[in-house]
Design a protein around this motif. Structure first.
Motif, PDB file in Angstrom:
ATOM      1  N   VAL A 189       0.847  -1.195   0.000  1.00 24.50           N
ATOM      2  CA  VAL A 189       0.000   0.000   0.000  1.00 24.50           C
ATOM      3  C   VAL A 189       0.886   1.250   0.000  1.00 24.50           C
ATOM      4  N   TYR A 190       1.869   1.305   0.902  1.00 21.05           N
ATOM      5  CA  TYR A 190       2.782   2.448   0.946  1.00 21.05           C
ATOM      6  C   TYR A 190       3.549   2.589  -0.366  1.00 21.05           C
ATOM      7  N   LEU A 191       4.032   1.472  -0.879  1.00 18.76           N
ATOM      8  CA  LEU A 191       4.793   1.490  -2.127  1.00 18.76           C
ATOM      9  C   LEU A 191       3.929   2.000  -3.285  1.00 18.76           C
ATOM     10  N   THR A 192       2.732   1.452  -3.415  1.00 25.42           N
ATOM     11  CA  THR A 192       1.837   1.845  -4.510  1.00 25.42           C
ATOM     12  C   THR A 192       1.453   3.321  -4.413  1.00 25.42           C
ATOM     13  N   LEU A 193       1.051   3.755  -3.225  1.00 17.40           N
ATOM     14  CA  LEU A 193       0.664   5.158  -3.055  1.00 17.40           C
ATOM     15  C   LEU A 193       1.843   6.096  -3.321  1.00 17.40           C
ATOM     16  N   SER A 194       3.023   5.713  -2.871  1.00 20.68           N
ATOM     17  CA  SER A 194       4.206   6.548  -3.099  1.00 20.68           C
ATOM     18  C   SER A 194       4.558   6.630  -4.574  1.00 20.68           C
ATOM     19  N   LEU A 195       4.493   5.506  -5.268  1.00 18.24           N
ATOM     20  CA  LEU A 195       4.815   5.517  -6.690  1.00 18.24           C
ATOM     21  C   LEU A 195       3.745   6.243  -7.515  1.00 18.24           C
ATOM     22  N   LEU A 196       2.486   6.136  -7.109  1.00 17.35           N
ATOM     23  CA  LEU A 196       1.436   6.922  -7.767  1.00 17.35           C
ATOM     24  C   LEU A 196       1.670   8.421  -7.540  1.00 17.35           C
ATOM     25  N   ALA A 197       2.126   8.765  -6.341  1.00 16.98           N
ATOM     26  CA  ALA A 197       2.441  10.170  -6.041  1.00 16.98           C
ATOM     27  C   ALA A 197       3.603  10.652  -6.908  1.00 16.98           C
ATOM     28  N   VAL A 198       4.623   9.818  -7.079  1.00 13.66           N
ATOM     29  CA  VAL A 198       5.750  10.181  -7.946  1.00 13.66           C
ATOM     30  C   VAL A 198       5.252  10.413  -9.371  1.00 13.66           C
ATOM     31  N   ALA A 199       4.366   9.548  -9.838  1.00 11.45           N
ATOM     32  CA  ALA A 199       3.822   9.715 -11.192  1.00 11.45           C
ATOM     33  C   ALA A 199       3.015  11.004 -11.303  1.00 11.45           C
ATOM     34  N   GLY A 200       2.202  11.301 -10.291  1.00  7.03           N
ATOM     35  CA  GLY A 200       1.419  12.539 -10.307  1.00  7.03           C
ATOM     36  C   GLY A 200       2.301  13.777 -10.300  1.00  7.03           C
ATOM     37  N   VAL A 201       3.315  13.764  -9.457  1.00 13.03           N
ATOM     38  CA  VAL A 201       4.262  14.882  -9.410  1.00 13.03           C
ATOM     39  C   VAL A 201       5.011  14.980 -10.739  1.00 13.03           C
ATOM     40  N   GLY A 202       5.403  13.832 -11.288  1.00 16.46           N
ATOM     41  CA  GLY A 202       6.109  13.833 -12.570  1.00 16.46           C
ATOM     42  C   GLY A 202       5.268  14.421 -13.687  1.00 16.46           C
ATOM     43  N   LEU A 203       3.987  14.105 -13.700  1.00 16.96           N
ATOM     44  CA  LEU A 203       3.081  14.668 -14.704  1.00 16.96           C
ATOM     45  C   LEU A 203       2.968  16.183 -14.537  1.00 16.96           C
ATOM     46  N   ARG A 204       2.859  16.629 -13.296  1.00 17.60           N
ATOM     47  CA  ARG A 204       2.758  18.068 -13.033  1.00 17.60           C
ATOM     48  C   ARG A 204       4.055  18.782 -13.412  1.00 17.60           C
ATOM     49  N   VAL A 205       5.197  18.197 -13.091  1.00 18.03           N
ATOM     50  CA  VAL A 205       6.494  18.788 -13.432  1.00 18.03           C
ATOM     51  C   VAL A 205       6.649  18.861 -14.949  1.00 18.03           C
ATOM     52  N   THR A 206       6.254  17.802 -15.641  1.00 23.80           N
ATOM     53  CA  THR A 206       6.332  17.787 -17.097  1.00 23.80           C
ATOM     54  C   THR A 206       5.497  18.919 -17.689  1.00 23.80           C
ATOM     55  N   GLU A 207       4.276  19.085 -17.179  1.00 24.18           N
ATOM     56  CA  GLU A 207       3.431  20.168 -17.661  1.00 24.18           C
ATOM     57  C   GLU A 207       4.080  21.526 -17.402  1.00 24.18           C
ATOM     58  N   ALA A 208       4.638  21.709 -16.216  1.00 21.99           N
ATOM     59  CA  ALA A 208       5.198  23.011 -15.834  1.00 21.99           C
ATOM     60  C   ALA A 208       6.464  23.357 -16.606  1.00 21.99           C
ATOM     61  N   LEU A 209       7.260  22.358 -16.916  1.00 26.49           N
ATOM     62  CA  LEU A 209       8.570  22.639 -17.505  1.00 26.49           C
ATOM     63  C   LEU A 209       8.627  22.481 -19.023  1.00 26.49           C
ATOM     64  N   THR A 210       7.519  22.119 -19.658  1.00 30.25           N
ATOM     65  CA  THR A 210       7.540  21.949 -21.117  1.00 30.25           C
ATOM     66  C   THR A 210       7.405  23.252 -21.877  1.00 30.25           C
TER      67      THR A 210
END
Length: 191
Positions: free
Chosen positions: A120-141
């Protein structure tokens, strides 16, 4: 403005407390024989924490200057510093979620938490990384993309997950779990 200054002082203390707690956890895991995943988590949090400290220090300075000039408009130098601080936050948040994922796996390996809790911790953390990564990609493109806020609904989860204290929720929950388990008597000794 004074509330924001107090908020960033608390965030600065939170960054320091988080890294200290995870350093202690890493040492306990090493003594229990788990060195690989705890070292990965340790490395991630050692990089994330200075990024958070710089982010909070820059934000604190920004609000102090704004209060002293009694203006809502950022001078160009502060606007640049604000953007730099947000980029530091992006990477600090992502690394904190990665650290949490690594520590969750390490805790399972030494049997301090169960497989389900670890997953559960692993999945939630990796989903959070993906969400942050998507937001960073949007911001820095694009230079026109906002660093704070979001343009598309797909970036909303990443935006929420990057609210400065949000990445600390998962390590905090891990800590609560460990404290609760530390107070329980092991099943084999209860008999």
């Amino acid at each position: 403005m004074a509330e924001n200054q107090a908020r960033y002082v608390l965030l600065l203390l939170g960054a320091i407390a988080t890294v200290c707690a995870l350093i202690v956890l890493r040492e306990a895991l090493a003594q229990a024989g788990e060195r690989f995943h705890s070292t990965l988590g340790f490395a991630a949090i050692l990089i994330a924490s200075p990024l958070y400290v710089l982010f909070t220090a820059m934000q604190l300075l920004e609000y102090r200057v704004l209060e002293s000039v009694a203006s809502e408009d950022l001078p160009p130098e502060l606007a640049l510093m604000d953007e730099l601080s947000l980029i530091l936050l992006f990477f600090g948040a992502g690394l904190t979620y990665l650290a949490t994922a690594a520590f969750a796996v390490a805790l399972e390996r030494v049997h301090w938490i169960g497989r389900t809790a670890s997953r559960v911790y692993l999945t939630l953390s990796l989903l959070a990384v993906a969400g942050v990564g998507l937001r960073v990609t949007e911001a820095l493109t694009s230079a026109q993309s906002p660093l704070w806020g979001y343009e598309h609904w797909t970036s909303l989860p990443g935006f929420i997950l990057m609210i400065p204290a949000m990445p600390w929720v998962m390590p905090c929950l891990l800590g609560f779990t460990l404290l609760r388990l530390a107070g329980e008597e092991p099943a084999h000794e209860a008999a």
